[in-house]
Design an enzyme around this catalytic site. Structure first.
Site, PDB file in Angstrom:
ATOM      1  N   GLU A 124       1.093  -4.769  11.185  1.00  0.00           N
ATOM      2  CA  GLU A 124       1.141  -6.049  11.399  1.00  0.00           C
ATOM      3  C   GLU A 124       2.701  -6.211  11.603  1.00  0.00           C
ATOM      4  OE1 GLU A 124      -0.160  -9.288   8.801  1.00  0.00           O
ATOM      5  OE2 GLU A 124       0.762 -10.850  10.296  1.00  0.00           O
ATOM      6  N   ARG A 170      -4.973   2.155  -1.745  1.00  0.00           N
ATOM      7  CA  ARG A 170      -3.559   2.041  -1.266  1.00  0.00           C
ATOM      8  C   ARG A 170      -2.570   2.643  -2.115  1.00  0.00           C
ATOM      9  NH1 ARG A 170      -2.143  -2.402   0.974  1.00  0.00           N
ATOM     10  NH2 ARG A 170      -1.277  -3.581   0.614  1.00  0.00           N
ATOM     11  N   LYS A 226       5.280  -6.142   2.239  1.00  0.00           N
ATOM     12  CA  LYS A 226       6.319  -6.567   3.035  1.00  0.00           C
ATOM     13  C   LYS A 226       6.732  -8.052   2.817  1.00  0.00           C
ATOM     14  CE  LYS A 226       3.485  -5.514   6.398  1.00  0.00           C
ATOM     15  NZ  LYS A 226       2.692  -5.177   7.756  1.00  0.00           N
TER      16      LYS A 226
END
Ligand code: ATP
Ligand code: MG
Length: 560
Positions: free
Chosen positions: A37, A262, A272
């Protein structure tokens, strides 16, 4: 199956793919995608996903797309798109002509939504966001059906097209999938698939005032692109039934979603949103601050793309979340730099060393090895003269037992040059040493004594009249604590390690360093690995310390 030489054989994702290949599920195709994204810069966690997706495509002779998942207009920017493209390329991966944007599919997504409505699988709901949450129920209680759930198809079609045409304000209505309000998986309780948002999109401008939700959009994107294996992180595991439901309800090509753990890394954060907070609060100089776990930060810090790929391959792919130690990342970085970086001499905290028996005004060119790990790197000349700089902490006037470096009356080797013996020091009014005086033995030229006598240490040095001035930036862990998110801190910036950046502004480097360019990676002998910062000018280099020479991870492993 061929692999990059540093990749480990097999993992559970590849096992699944092997199974699909042998059952012929996707006509022997392997097609993955990396779907960031564009709401921030990529970090080392993304690198893991990049290496996995592009690595699988490479290993199986398949394809990997770079696809921007740009379905949320309010947080996304062109700057991030460009940075992400640069970072994936720098990591060494190639998507050929397959750079895609989810926003390119907005028309098709809308057509698919209409199809869902037509087949009785979606409805327009007038409940507010708060009411929808309230009606949703909990893990222990079933949800309640919205009073708008059984609208006739025609009414839904009309309302949805009016939503799309901008007749309603933000939040007035949503389009929801009609699944099961008492489903044990909350994601299946009539999830929202379109919301009204009068916001400009970085690519589609003001064309749209409805935007698709992630769960709806993602599977469609994969399906449209013909992806076979949609690899995502573990938190999407309980979204998989929804991923499958949408594709089945539409009866369109159906990729397979696979979830992996992850990457978490100690002493840093991997989100982020949180990294953006550090940028905005000025805790770091930007997304590419060398302390950041971002790809651009690591590049500026001096990590090579190879070392990041090696790290990602070695940590492997698992089904259970864990935290990798920062020391292991540094170990991979150091190992790669040891093999590849040319050596130079530089002094970070200089003190003058004067060789009284060396002729004034003369100099001497000595041979120095460029990289002992790589004979093909050859050698260079270093200039020696009467006045040198050495490291202030390589001298002690009154040394304790285990200090083997320079001290009054003691002989040491100057790297590639001569043996010198300290004959005295000069101090200023405050007692600080300003000059160390020595005599040298001309017979030890090159660094060995013909009579076979030994010294206990070798010091690096630069010639005072020839050296160039430099700034050196020493970096340490971004956060003072191993897990900055433990205890849900309200102010992340307050946990930033106050010693994470130290600037040394009066360093001296050997003249050969003048030829280095931005982002060149070097070793300063005995000190560490450094990278030339883009802030450098030829007359005044700025070096970022990538890592020191000491490998605390290897030490830990060998039980020292
Ligand atoms: P962030 O919280 O940092 O914004 P994200 O998952 O929201 O992460 P995306 O841009 O949606 O970021 O991620 C793109 C791809 O990278 C996804 O497939 C995601 O699963 C993967 N990814 C993100 N963070 C990690 C991580 N820490 N480890 C491994 N893969 C990750
Ligand atoms: Mg995200």
């Amino acid at each position: 199956m061929t692999s990059e030489n540093d990749s480990l054989p097999g993992d559970f994702v590849r096992d699944i793919i092997d199974g699909d290949l042998s059952s012929g599920r996707f006509d022997n195709r392997v097609h993955t995608r990396f779907p960031p994204e564009p709401n921030g810069y990529l970090h080392i966690g993304h690198a893991k996903a990049v290496c996995l997706n592009f690595g699988i495509a490479r290993d199986y002779g398949g394809l990997c797309n770079l696809r921007f998942d740009d379905t949320n207009p309010s947080k996304e920017e062109e700057e991030y798109v460009n940075a992400i493209v640069e970072d994936v390329r720098w990591l060494g991966f190639d998507w050929q002509d397959r750079l895609f944007f989810a926003s390119d599919y907005f028309d098709r997504m809308c057509e698919y939504a209409v199809r869902l409505i037509e087949t009785g699988n979606a409805y327009v709901d007038d409940l507010s966001a708060g009411e929808i949450r309230e009606y949703r129920g909990t893990l222990t209680e079933p949800g309640r059906e919205s009073p708008f759930r059984n609208r006739p198809v025609d009414e839904n079609l009309d309302l949805f097209s009016r939503m799309k045409n901008g007749e309603f304000h933000d939040g007035a209505r949503v389009l929801r999938a009609k699944i099961d309000m008492s489903h044990p998986n909350l994601n299946m309780r009539d999830p929202v698939i379109y919301r009204i948002l009068h916001a400009s999109h970085h690519r589609t401008g003001d064309k749209w005032c409805i935007y698709p939700m992630y769960d709806w959009a993602h599977g469609l994107e994969d399906s449209i692109e013909g992806v076979t294996h949609s690899i995502c992180t573990l938190e999407f595991e309980n979204h998989r039934p929804l991923y499958d439901w949408f594709l089945d309800a539409l009866d369109i090509y159906h990729p397979r979603q696979i979830e992996f753990a992850r990457l978490n890394l100690s002493y840093t954060v991997m989100s982020k949103r949180l990294l953006l907070e550090l940028v905005r609060s000025g805790s770091v100089s930007g997304w590419d601050d060398p302390r950041m776990p971002t790809i651009s930060g690591m590049r500026r810090r001096g990590c090579s793309p190879q070392s990041i790929r090696t790290f990602c391959n070695r940590i492997g792919v698992a089904k259970v979340n864990s935290t990798v130690s920062l020391e292991f990342l540094e170990h991979c970085v150091r190992e790669d730099l040891n093999l590849s970086s040319p050596r130079f001499m530089g002094v970070l905290d200089p003190v003058r060393l004067i060789i009284d028996n060396y002729p004034e005004g003369e100099s001497d060119e000595l041979d120095a090895v460029n990289n002992p790990e790589d004979p093909s790197a050859g050698s260079r000349k270093v200039t020696f003269s009467r006045e040198l700089f050495i490291e202030r902490d390589d001298f002690m006037e009154d040394p304790p037992g285990k200090f083997y470096r320079l001290a009054p009356g003691r002989e040491v080797r100057l790297r590639y040059a001569y043996f010198v013996t300290c004959t005295g020091v000069v101090k200023d009014g405050s007692g600080r040493i300003t000059e160390i005086h020595c005599s040298y033995d001309p017979a030890t030229r090159g660094g060995d004594a013909p009579d076979g006598r030994k010294v206990k240490s070798t010091l690096h040095w630069v010639s005072a009249p020839h050296a160039i001035d430099a700034e050196v930036r020493l970096y340490d862990k971004l956060f003072s604590v191993e897990d900055p998110l433990a205890g849900n801190p309200s102010d992340l910036a307050s946990l930033v390690n106050p010693d994470s950046l130290k600037i040394l502004s009066s360093c001296r480097l050997e003249p050969a360093c003048a030829s280095l360019g931005p982002l060149d990676r070097i070793q300063l002998e005995r000190i560490g690995y450094f990278c030339v910062d883009p802030d450098s000018s030829p007359s005044r280099p700025v070096l970022n310390r990538t890592v020191g020479l000491r490998d605390s991870w290897a030490k830990l492993r060998s039980g020292q």
